[in-house]
Design an enzyme around this catalytic site. Structure first.
Site, PDB file in Angstrom:
ATOM      1  N   ASP A 179      40.354 -29.311 -96.036  1.00  0.00           N
ATOM      2  CA  ASP A 179      40.591 -29.665 -97.441  1.00  0.00           C
ATOM      3  C   ASP A 179      42.069 -29.643 -97.808  1.00  0.00           C
ATOM      4  O   ASP A 179      42.555 -30.500 -98.534  1.00  0.00           O
ATOM      5  CB  ASP A 179      39.738 -28.805 -98.400  1.00  0.00           C
ATOM      6  CG  ASP A 179      39.769 -27.328 -98.063  1.00  0.00           C
ATOM      7  OD1 ASP A 179      40.609 -26.905 -97.230  1.00  0.00           O
ATOM      8  OD2 ASP A 179      38.955 -26.569 -98.631  1.00  0.00           O
ATOM      9  N   CYS A 209      41.399 -26.124-102.557  1.00  0.00           N
ATOM     10  CA  CYS A 209      40.079 -26.506-102.047  1.00  0.00           C
ATOM     11  C   CYS A 209      39.307 -27.452-102.949  1.00  0.00           C
ATOM     12  O   CYS A 209      38.968 -28.569-102.577  1.00  0.00           O
ATOM     13  CB  CYS A 209      39.210 -25.272-101.828  1.00  0.00           C
ATOM     14  SG  CYS A 209      39.951 -24.027-100.785  1.00  0.00           S
ATOM     15  N   ASP A 212      38.340 -25.343 -93.817  1.00  0.00           N
ATOM     16  CA  ASP A 212      38.862 -24.830 -95.080  1.00  0.00           C
ATOM     17  C   ASP A 212      40.244 -24.211 -94.859  1.00  0.00           C
ATOM     18  O   ASP A 212      40.356 -23.212 -94.149  1.00  0.00           O
ATOM     19  CB  ASP A 212      37.870 -23.765 -95.603  1.00  0.00           C
ATOM     20  CG  ASP A 212      38.044 -23.499 -97.071  1.00  0.00           C
ATOM     21  OD1 ASP A 212      39.189 -23.530 -97.551  1.00  0.00           O
ATOM     22  OD2 ASP A 212      37.037 -23.249 -97.748  1.00  0.00           O
TER      23      ASP A 212
END
Ligand SMILES: *[C@@H]1O[C@H](CO)[C@@H](O)[C@H](O)[C@H]1NC(C)=O
Ligand SMILES: *[C@@H]1O[C@H](CO)[C@@H](O)[C@H](O)[C@H]1NC(C)=O
Ligand SMILES: *[C@@H]1O[C@H](CO)[C@@H](O)[C@H](O)[C@H]1NC(C)=O
Ligand SMILES: *[C@@H]1O[C@H](CO)[C@@H](O)[C@H](O)[C@H]1NC(C)=O
Ligand SMILES: *[C@@H]1O[C@H](CO)[C@@H](O)[C@H](O)[C@H]1NC(C)=O
Ligand SMILES: *[C@@H]1O[C@H](CO)[C@@H](O)[C@H](O)[C@H]1NC(C)=O
Ligand SMILES: *[C@@H]1O[C@H](CO)[C@@H](O)[C@H](O)[C@H]1NC(C)=O
Ligand SMILES: *[C@@H]1O[C@H](CO)[C@@H](O)[C@H](O)[C@H]1NC(C)=O
Length: 611
Positions: free
Chosen positions: A314, A68, A32
């Site tokens: 992401d 994201c 992430d």
């Protein structure tokens, strides 16, 4: 290397004719907010050993939307954000409720994998606004087993709350989230390997995203801060500093919109930011260890020769570059150019691929490996072998898009007054006017980023001369440099005219048009690159194309504010863009961009966004 290993790889990767008897397993690691430009990969020794040295690094891999939730939707559907219309992390333009309402929960990669005969498993964060209140309305589709992190605790490194296979949320106070989700991924992997069927296992830890703490006291703001790390990594990287590249807090600021107005960061912020990145590198050590452990489990089971491992994130991240506080949401390389490594049968070891690829391609890549090539995506399979890389039709563009605000994520960041909500105080002070259409073009002898913003300002960076994107050739500060730009011997204006037309095509492209956008302009098929389009005989044609403009800075995909959607075709005719009609427009419940839509995050309201 074993001969069988090579043969199996060749059969699978030669492209269309699938001779492979056995469908390969897929392990997918999705971090992430991991960066490529602040040396994150270089600080992950186990990843270097097991993936970089044993697989292929895709050195020109991009996310298409640097946030994201929209990026994960792009990755898991193979469709551009303008076609999914999931463009934000929250309602009404994004988040899990929007994913559901757009029909994506019933029609995306894990479902297709199950239909192809795979057992599917997911441990970690999947969407934003997937919460303790809506996790069962409905359940996430497509996974045989799952353990999802839930809002508002998703980014609490030491107080994860998760739902296992749809059971009521369980709190894991005191456990380190990236280690916790790893343990769940190990369990799923062991489970997967007990069955006959091939498997698709995803580990999606929150590292190195910042920590977000929601205070139980209703008067307190949520607090964003650097990510937390495990005690065993606290001693690491004490001397690390973010690379002092040319874009690091530059003395002369360039760019457009809110970025052009940013003041220099002072020493307090610079030091805070360096420590912020050290914390990110430390948080990533847990992922480094768990990725190696997952590979070990696969190897122990003798499955490594029939397993592909994908490692990516992401979206990227910036800290101090272009005078910005920690965050993403921009079109700069820091935010969109991201790590992507693949290891598996037939994938070259220790190779660095120059193929231009993006998250739009991932679903197609995986489904092709699964033996069920997709037809209705906006991407195409990534060339995983060197043979495929050489043979691949040369894609040179990446369609970058963004709608919304830019949120400073450190504790010292303040961009503006765009409070998203009082309940989500951490997101306040965001910058407005951060909606833009961007285009990366990387071809023989050129490397460009072009963008048109909702303020109608434009940007062009020549990354051959200016790899750190600090000299906007369309601004007023670099007119000499702009005058000296040459691509295929042509000067800046014909170049910009071509890029502009390509953006008009890409901003509403679907399927083939996303893959081969020049064909929308040249249906005869004789132009397939910027270089070819720059032929002087097309000058008048491009000079008279509709221009990209916005009539308003919206924070979602409101097509009426985004100017023309057609181009003229060479030889006569018009190419009309494809505007996806959002499910919400088909009678679904409309939610305003207001506090109510987000109130569930505040303990005092506790309303369900589904009521
Ligand atoms: C996984 O789910 C799919 C789709 O529901 C099903 O066909 C398959 O049998 C399941 N696998 C296991 C091991 O239960
Ligand atoms: C941890 O999360 C639970 C919800 O799962 C919450 O009730 C509790 O207050 C949290 N603890 C802390 C210290 O924030
Ligand atoms: C251009 O350069 C000047 C200083 O020479 C600076 O003040 C200004 O912010 C720069 N950027 C833009 C976008 O004009
Ligand atoms: C440095 O900048 C931050 C953020 O703008 C501000 O809060 C702080 O007061 C500044 N510190 C100094 C010493 O000027
Ligand atoms: C944002 O919040 C601050 C105080 O928290 C307030 O002063 C400001 O007016 C608000 N801005 C908007 C646009 O609501
Ligand atoms: C956003 O752009 C509009 C249109 O160009 C402008 O009027 C407005 O001042 C901008 N807002 C901010 C916060 O810069
Ligand atoms: C952008 O340009 C278009 C076309 O010239 C114009 O209609 C629109 O008002 C401009 N938008 C902004 C935000 O200035
Ligand atoms: C995208 O979704 C938003 C929010 O539901 C909606 O208002 C908008 O019209 C949709 N855009 C398109 C092009 O369908």
């Amino acid at each position: 290397m074993k001969a069988g290993f090579l043969l199996a790889g060749a059969a699978v990767l030669a492209g269309r004719g699938f001779a492979a008897a056995k469908q390969p397993n897929i392990l997918f690691i999705l971090t992430d907010d991991m960066d490529s430009h602040m040396e994150a990969l270089a600080h992950m020794p186990l990843l270097q050993k097991h993936l970089v040295n044993e697989g292929t690094v895709f050195s020109r891999h991009y996310c298409t939307v640097a946030l994201c939730c929209p990026s994960r939707v792009n990755l898991l559907t193979g469709r551009a954000a303008h076609n999914t219309n999931v463009t934000d992390v929250w309602a009404p333009y994004g988040g899990y409720p929007k994913v559901v309402r757009e029909g994506i929960n019933d029609d995306y990669l894990p479902i297709w994998m199950q239909q192809a005969g795979y057992n599917t498993y997911y441990a970690g964060k999947i969407w934003n606004q997937h919460s303790v209140e809506n996790y069962n309305e409905p359940f996430v589709g497509g996974f045989n087993e799952s353990d999802f992190l839930l809002d508002p605790f998703t980014y609490e490194y030491w107080n994860a709350t998760m739902t296992r296979n749809g059971a009521p949320p369980v709190s894991y106070e005191g456990q380190y989230s990236p280690d916790l989700t790893a343990i769940k991924a190990y369990d799923f992997l062991r489970e997967a390997m007990m069955h006959e069927q091939p498997w698709f296992v995803v580990h999606a830890p929150i590292a190195p995203h910042g920590n977000v703490h929601f205070a139980a006291d209703e008067d307190d703001e949520a607090k964003q801060s650097a990510p937390k790390y495990a005690a065993r990594h606290a001693h690491l990287f004490k001397d690390y500093k973010i690379p002092r590249d040319e874009n690091f807090n530059p003395a002369v600021q360039d760019g457009v919109s809110w970025i052009a107005k940013l003041p220099l960061l002072n020493d307090t912020v610079i030091e805070y930011n360096d420590e912020f990145q050290r914390s990110r590198l430390r948080a990533l050590q847990s992922v480094d260890e768990s990725t190696a452990a997952l590979l070990q489990l696969i190897d122990d089971a003798g499955e490594l020769d029939n397993t592909y491992i994908f490692y990516t994130t992401d979206n990227g991240y910036h800290i101090s570059q272009h005078r910005m506080h920690p965050g993403k949401e921009c079109g700069f390389e820091t935010d969109v150019h991201i790590p992507m490594i693949v290891r598996g049968p037939g994938v070259a070891r220790g190779h660095v691929s120059q193929a231009v690829t993006s998250h739009t391609d991932i679903a197609s890549t995986i489904m092709e490996l699964a033996g069920r090539p997709l037809e209705n995506t906006d991407g195409s399979p990534m060339p995983l072998s060197i043979e495929a890389e050489v043979a691949a039709s040369k894609t040179e563009h990446v369609n970058i898009e963004y709608w919304g605000l830019a949120i400073p994520e450190g504790e010292l960041g303040r961009y503006g007054d765009a409070n998203m909500t009082d309940d989500y105080g951490a997101a306040a002070h965001a910058a407005e006017n951060n909606t833009y259409k961007g285009l990366r073009v990387i071809g023989d002898g050129y490397n460009l980023y072009y963008a048109v913003w909702c303020t109608n300002e434009t940007e062009l960076y020549d990354l051959v001369q200016d790899p750190f994107e600090v000299r906007n050739l369309l601004g007023t500060n670099h007119t000499d440099l702009a005058a000296s730009l040459r691509i295929a011997d042509r000067p800046i204006q014909p170049i910009v005219n071509r890029l502009n037309a390509l953006v008009v095509v890409l901003k509403t492209c679907a399927r083939d048009t996303c893959r081969e956008p020049w064909k929308a302009l040249h249906p005869q098929g004789d132009v397939a690159s910027l270089h070819q389009a720059l032929n002087a005989k097309f000058d008048d044609f491009y000079a008279t194309q509709p221009r990209v403009y916005f009539t308003k800075c919206e924070i979602g995909y409101l097509a009426d504010s985004e100017g023309p959607n057609y181009v003229n075709q060479f030889g006569g005719g018009i190419h009309e863009g494809h505007i996806s009609v959002s499910a919400t427009n088909k009678g679904g419940k409309q939610e305003g961009y207001n506090r109510k839509a987000l109130d569930y995050l505040g303990p005092q309201h506790r309303i369900s966004i589904w009521t």
